[in-house]
Design a protein around this motif. Structure first.
Motif, short mmCIF file in Angstrom:
data_model
loop_
_atom_site.label_atom_id
_atom_site.label_comp_id
_atom_site.label_asym_id
_atom_site.label_seq_id
_atom_site.Cartn_x
_atom_site.Cartn_y
_atom_site.Cartn_z
N LYS A 79 0.85 -1.19 0.00
CA LYS A 79 0.00 0.00 0.00
C LYS A 79 0.88 1.24 0.00
O LYS A 79 1.79 1.36 0.82
CB LYS A 79 -0.90 -0.02 1.24
CG LYS A 79 -1.73 1.21 1.44
CD LYS A 79 -2.99 1.13 0.64
CE LYS A 79 -3.91 2.30 0.97
NZ LYS A 79 -4.62 2.75 -0.19
N GLN A 81 1.14 5.04 0.72
CA GLN A 81 0.49 6.17 1.40
C GLN A 81 0.84 7.44 0.65
O GLN A 81 1.96 7.60 0.16
CB GLN A 81 0.96 6.24 2.85
CG GLN A 81 0.63 5.02 3.66
CD GLN A 81 1.31 5.02 5.02
OE1 GLN A 81 2.22 5.80 5.28
NE2 GLN A 81 0.86 4.14 5.89
N SER A 82 -0.12 8.36 0.59
CA SER A 82 0.08 9.58 -0.20
C SER A 82 1.26 10.41 0.31
O SER A 82 1.93 11.08 -0.47
CB SER A 82 -1.20 10.41 -0.23
OG SER A 82 -1.64 10.72 1.06
N ASN A 83 1.57 10.34 1.60
CA ASN A 83 2.69 11.12 2.13
C ASN A 83 4.05 10.49 1.81
O ASN A 83 5.09 11.06 2.11
CB ASN A 83 2.55 11.32 3.65
CG ASN A 83 2.63 10.03 4.43
OD1 ASN A 83 2.37 8.95 3.92
ND2 ASN A 83 2.97 10.14 5.69
N LYS A 84 4.06 9.32 1.16
CA LYS A 84 5.30 8.65 0.78
C LYS A 84 5.55 8.68 -0.73
O LYS A 84 6.50 8.08 -1.22
CB LYS A 84 5.28 7.19 1.23
CG LYS A 84 5.06 6.98 2.70
CD LYS A 84 6.28 7.30 3.49
CE LYS A 84 6.02 6.95 4.96
NZ LYS A 84 6.95 7.57 5.84
#
Length: 173
Positions: A79, A81-84
Motif C-alpha cells: 500500500k 500512502q500519499s505522504n510517501k
C-alpha cells in the motif's frame, strides 16, 4: 548454487510448464525483509525485477544498488500512502497499488515535478471486501479512464486481490 537461485529456477520451470510458450512472464522476486546479501546472488544471476512493500526499507536497501545496476526494476507491491509518494518516485519503477483518485492526483503532480514516468497497476478488490484496499470491480472502468485520460498515468495492468476463500481461480477467470 545459492538457494535463492535454486528457488528462482524452480519457479521459472513451473511457470514455463503452465503457460503458452510464446508468453514471457516476468517474475518479481519480493525481497522485503531480506538483506542484500540474500538478494545479491539473484542480481549477479541476471534477475532484474524485485518487489518491496515499504518505501523506507526500499530506499535504504536499493538506493546504491540501483545506481550501480541500471537495469534493475523495483516494484512497490505494498500500500502506497500519499505522504510517501515523493520518496516512492525516487526509488521505484512500478507501483502495484494504485487504488484511489487522491493517490492518482498526487502521483501525477509528482511525476511532473520529478520529470519521471512510472508504470502502474490498478489494485482491484475482486471480492469487494471491506478489510482490503483496492478499487471495486464496478468502479474499475471509470477509475482507469480517470488515471489514463485525466492524469496521463501509464497504467499497464491490474493487481488483483481475490477473497481468501479457496475459490481464487473463479475470481481470476
Amino acid at each position: 548454487m545459492h538457494s535463492s537461485i535454486n528457488n528462482l529456477t524452480t519457479i521459472e520451470e513451473q511457470i514455463k510448464s503452465r503457460v503458452n510458450q510464446l508468453s514471457n512472464p516476468q517474475i518479481i522476486a519480493v525481497s522485503k525483509t531480506f538483506p542484500m546479501s540474500e538478494i545479491k546472488p539473484l542480481i549477479n544471476h541476471g534477475h532484474i525485477h524485485f518487489g518491496e512493500n515499504k518505501v523506507q526499507e526500499a530506499q535504504a536497501k536499493w538506493q546504491t544498488v540501483k545506481k550501480i545496476n541500471k537495469d534493475l526494476k523495483l516494484h512497490m507491491v505494498g500500500k502506497l500512502q500519499s505522504n510517501k509518494v515523493k520518496q516512492a518516485l525516487e526509488i521505484f519503477d512500478y507501483i502495484h497499488s494504485l487504488d484511489n483518485q487522491k493517490l492518482a492526483d498526487i502521483l501525477k503532480k509528482n511525476e511532473i515535478n520529478f520529470n519521471k514516468k512510472l508504470k502502474y497497476f490498478i489494485q482491484v478488490n475482486l471480492g469487494n471486501e471491506i478489510q482490503k484496499s483496492g478499487i471495486r470491480v464496478n468502479e474499475l472502468d471509470e477509475f482507469y479512464n480517470y488515471c489514463v485520460n485525466e492524469n496521463n498515468l501509464n497504467v499497464i495492468g491490474l493487481m488483483v486481490l481475490p477473497p481468501n476463500d479457496n475459490k481464487q481461480n473463479l475470481y481470476f477467470k
